[in-house]
Design an enzyme around this catalytic site. Structure first.
Site, PDB file in Angstrom:
ATOM      1  N   GLN A 193      82.677  32.363  88.945  1.00 51.40           N
ATOM      2  CA  GLN A 193      83.814  31.493  89.290  1.00 51.40           C
ATOM      3  C   GLN A 193      83.925  30.334  88.303  1.00 51.40           C
ATOM      4  OE1 GLN A 193      83.816  30.164  93.408  1.00 51.40           O
ATOM      5  NE2 GLN A 193      82.706  31.994  94.045  1.00 51.40           N
ATOM      6  N   CYS A 381      63.255  50.525  51.773  1.00 50.70           N
ATOM      7  CA  CYS A 381      63.547  49.365  50.933  1.00 50.70           C
ATOM      8  C   CYS A 381      62.241  48.688  50.509  1.00 50.70           C
ATOM      9  CB  CYS A 381      64.527  48.436  51.629  1.00 50.70           C
ATOM     10  SG  CYS A 381      65.456  47.453  50.449  1.00 50.70           S
ATOM     11  N   HIS A 507      68.892  51.630  52.959  1.00 53.67           N
ATOM     12  CA  HIS A 507      68.615  51.550  54.400  1.00 53.67           C
ATOM     13  C   HIS A 507      69.380  52.654  55.128  1.00 53.67           C
ATOM     14  CE1 HIS A 507      66.622  47.556  54.567  1.00 53.67           C
ATOM     15  NE2 HIS A 507      67.342  47.318  53.485  1.00 53.67           N
ATOM     16  N   GLU A 509      69.037  53.678  57.994  1.00 57.15           N
ATOM     17  CA  GLU A 509      69.234  53.405  59.432  1.00 57.15           C
ATOM     18  C   GLU A 509      70.643  52.908  59.762  1.00 57.15           C
ATOM     19  OE1 GLU A 509      67.275  51.722  57.371  1.00 57.15           O
ATOM     20  OE2 GLU A 509      67.076  49.590  57.880  1.00 57.15           O
TER      21      GLU A 509
HETATM   22  N1  GLN Z   1      62.617  42.127  49.178  1.00 52.62           N
HETATM   23  C1  GLN Z   1      63.006  43.343  48.553  1.00 52.62           C
HETATM   24  C2  GLN Z   1      64.153  43.161  47.588  1.00 52.62           C
HETATM   25  O1  GLN Z   1      64.821  42.172  47.660  1.00 52.62           O
HETATM   26  C3  GLN Z   1      63.351  44.403  49.600  1.00 52.62           C
HETATM   27  C4  GLN Z   1      64.559  44.082  50.416  1.00 52.62           C
HETATM   28  C5  GLN Z   1      64.674  44.882  51.671  1.00 52.62           C
HETATM   29  O2  GLN Z   1      63.720  45.494  52.116  1.00 52.62           O
HETATM   30  N2  GLN Z   1      65.840  44.877  52.286  1.00 52.62           N
HETATM   31  O3  GLN Z   1      64.397  43.997  46.749  1.00 52.62           O
END
Ligand code: GLN
Length: 537
Positions: A193, A381, A507, A509
């Site tokens: 509310q 990465c 990445h 993901e």
């Molecule tokens: N630190 C690393 C770079 O800048 C990896 C970056 C990351 O894992 N996103 O290349």
């Protein structure tokens, strides 16, 4: 539809009620009815983007295909739908003020006094309209909680939009909390509310109220909320707590949410096809085995920092009919004495992305362990960089090999900054961001997994593999199975005499969706299952 309709999602009472998932779920439902949708997130903070914010502050930075560093809700939006979003789908107060101030400096306001209303609010509206191309619905999530000072210009802008476009083209959805008090065993409507009162005071009357709660709301409770908040009882929707976020669209459907949206916007009823989601949930609820992934990272206390990664592993698990158990290991705690305790019982090891020196040596130890014990290893990465460094040091004998990110004076600069490499000045900024092509080498693990020669994956990093070391690492057995089409950037490394050892500079993901799990994660989990079976034999 000729002209797009706008659905605005605001939040009340407190943060973390799941506004992003609610917005994404509404998008799922509309898309399942054949509508073309897009989503946009407006964050009230003054940072221009979340790229520079600590994961502890903000959770994961989600990277879009076009290379924007955005709020993690964009990850939900992509995973719940089929759309690919970009930099225009995430706005912040910082971005908006920056552009208004730049325009002012260029004299674009013709000498007028530049004010929140109308200049900031116009800028906000322009950015909402900018994404409203070739779609039937734009779902706009306003970050923060109603009552915050920061959010006011956004709320004012969407209030104006209702006035300008009318009721059939705009819909206000407000997400609140209906807490259950254990002592008196009742659901309390007062916070809702008050939150709606706050919203109405600034000129927004919600059309639909989503009530986040742990119990299904009775008709009496819905009537009460409807009466006090000036909405129709059937427009009060239970947003029940769920174990699995992918159930939310199905629960919203059960509560009649699509019908309510269509009626309010004066659209004919359409029945959507939610069968892929129903199948997904059924599959997720009947998983048969489990595998343990040892996650060796830095932000192990804050799961939001690895949101997309966790999701991608879960997707990979579902595809393999197993539950993924995460064993979070703080890389800083790993040493030669305790490594067996941390990693002796895992079925696979993953080293995720990250920045900075902390925990690097622990990650390298974990990778050595995975390489020697032939445990499936996935380096993403930073994880790929550490895997390459580990190989250079321990297999090729390049003592103290490193990335200049962690040791500027290393005798072997295996990774160094983009701008230190020749011919890459055109990247301008300091990070390589967004989707880039990667060619896969014939007969490699990567090529087999993807089933094609060229892929596009998203990047977010500053440092690159130094090609001077390619030959020596290759001779020692590291395979460079993915490279940019021009051959300048190493994208994937893998080991041949190992069941599953792969590091990627990108990445993956960010591109995994529950209905389209990413092949690398599917294959990695599959390898973990095999490892577990062999160990148990
Ligand atoms: N630190 C690393 C770079 O800048 C990896 C970056 C990351 O894992 N996103 O290349």
């Amino acid at each position: 539809m000729e002209e797009p309709k706008f659905i605005f999602i605001t939040g009340g009472v407190l943060s973390s009620l799941g506004k992003g998932v609610a917005a994404a779920s509404i998008a799922t439902l509309l898309e399942s009815c054949g509508y073309r949708i897009t989503l946009s997130k407006f964050d009230p903070y003054i940072n221009v983007d979340p790229g520079t914010m600590s994961p502890y502050q903000h959770g994961e930075v989600f990277v879009t295909e076009d290379g924007a560093e955005t709020d993690l809700d964009l990850g939900h939006y992509e995973r719940f739908t089929s759309v690919t979003l970009g930099r225009d789908n995430n706005q912040t107060t910082g971005k908006i003020y920056l552009s208004v101030i730049e325009k002012e400096r260029k004299g674009k306001y013709l000498g007028k006094t530049v004010q929140v209303i109308p200049h900031i609010t116009n800028e906000i509206k322009d950015r909402i309209f900018k994404v409203a191309k070739n779609v039937d619905f734009v779902i706009v999530e306003i970050g923060g909680t109603v009552g915050d000072i920061e959010g006011l210009p956004f709320l004012e802008a969407i209030r104006q939009m209702r006035n300008e476009l009318g009721k059939e083209r705009t819909l206000f959805v407000h997400l609140t909390l209906v807490p259950f008090l254990k002592s008196s065993e009742e659901l309390k409507t007062k916070p809702t509310q008050h939150s709606v009162k706050e919203l109405r005071a600034i000129g927004i009357q919600p059309d639909l109220i989503l009530c986040r709660t742990e119990k299904w709301l009775s008709d009496d409770i819905k009537d009460k909320i409807a009466l006090f908040c000036n909405v129709k009882p059937k427009n009060v929707i239970t947003a029940i707590d769920v174990k699995n976020i992918y159930q939310v669209p199905l629960f919203f459907k059960r509560e009649g949410l699509p019908e309510r949206v269509f009626e309010e916007l004066n659209l004919p009823f359409r029945e959507g096809d939610l069968s892929p989601w129903v199948n997904l949930i059924n599959k997720m609820e009947s998983l048969e085995g489990e595998v343990v992934v040892g996650m060796v990272g830095k932000y192990v206390a804050l799961k939001d920092a690895y949101k997309s990664l966790i999701e991608a592993l879960v997707h990979g698990g579902v595809e393999n009919n197993v539950r993924v158990i995460f064993k979070w290991i703080n890389a800083e705690e790993i040493d030669d004495e305790n490594i067996e305790d941390y990693l002796g019982d895992v079925d696979s090891i993953l080293v995720p992305g990250g920045f900075g020196e902390r925990g690097i040596e622990g990650k390298i130890k974990a990778i050595k362990y995975a390489r020697e014990k032939k445990i499936p290893f996935f380096g993403i990465c930073l994880g790929m960089q550490c895997a390459t460094i580990e190989f250079a040091r321990n297999v090729c004998g390049l003592k103290d090999a490193n990335s200049t990110e962690f040791d500027e004076n290393t005798p072997y600069k295996i990774f160094f900054k983009l701008r230190e490499l020749v011919d890459v000045e055109e990247f301008g900024g300091t990070m390589r961001l967004g989707g880039f092509e990667c060619d896969l080498k014939k007969d490699s693990l990567a090529r087999r997994i993807y089933g094609k020669d060229r892929v596009v994956e998203r990047h977010r990093h500053r440092y690159e593999f130094n090609l001077e070391y390619e030959e020596i690492l290759k001779k020692c057995g590291l395979s460079f199975s993915g490279k940019s089409p021009d051959g300048k950037f190493v994208e994937i490394v893998e080991l041949k005499d190992h069941p599953w050892f792969l590091g990627c500079q990108f990445h993956p993901e960010f591109k995994s969706r529950p209905l389209y799990p990413h092949p690398l994660f599917v294959s990695f989990i599959n390898a973990a299952i095999s490892f577990k079976e062999n160990r148990n034999e």
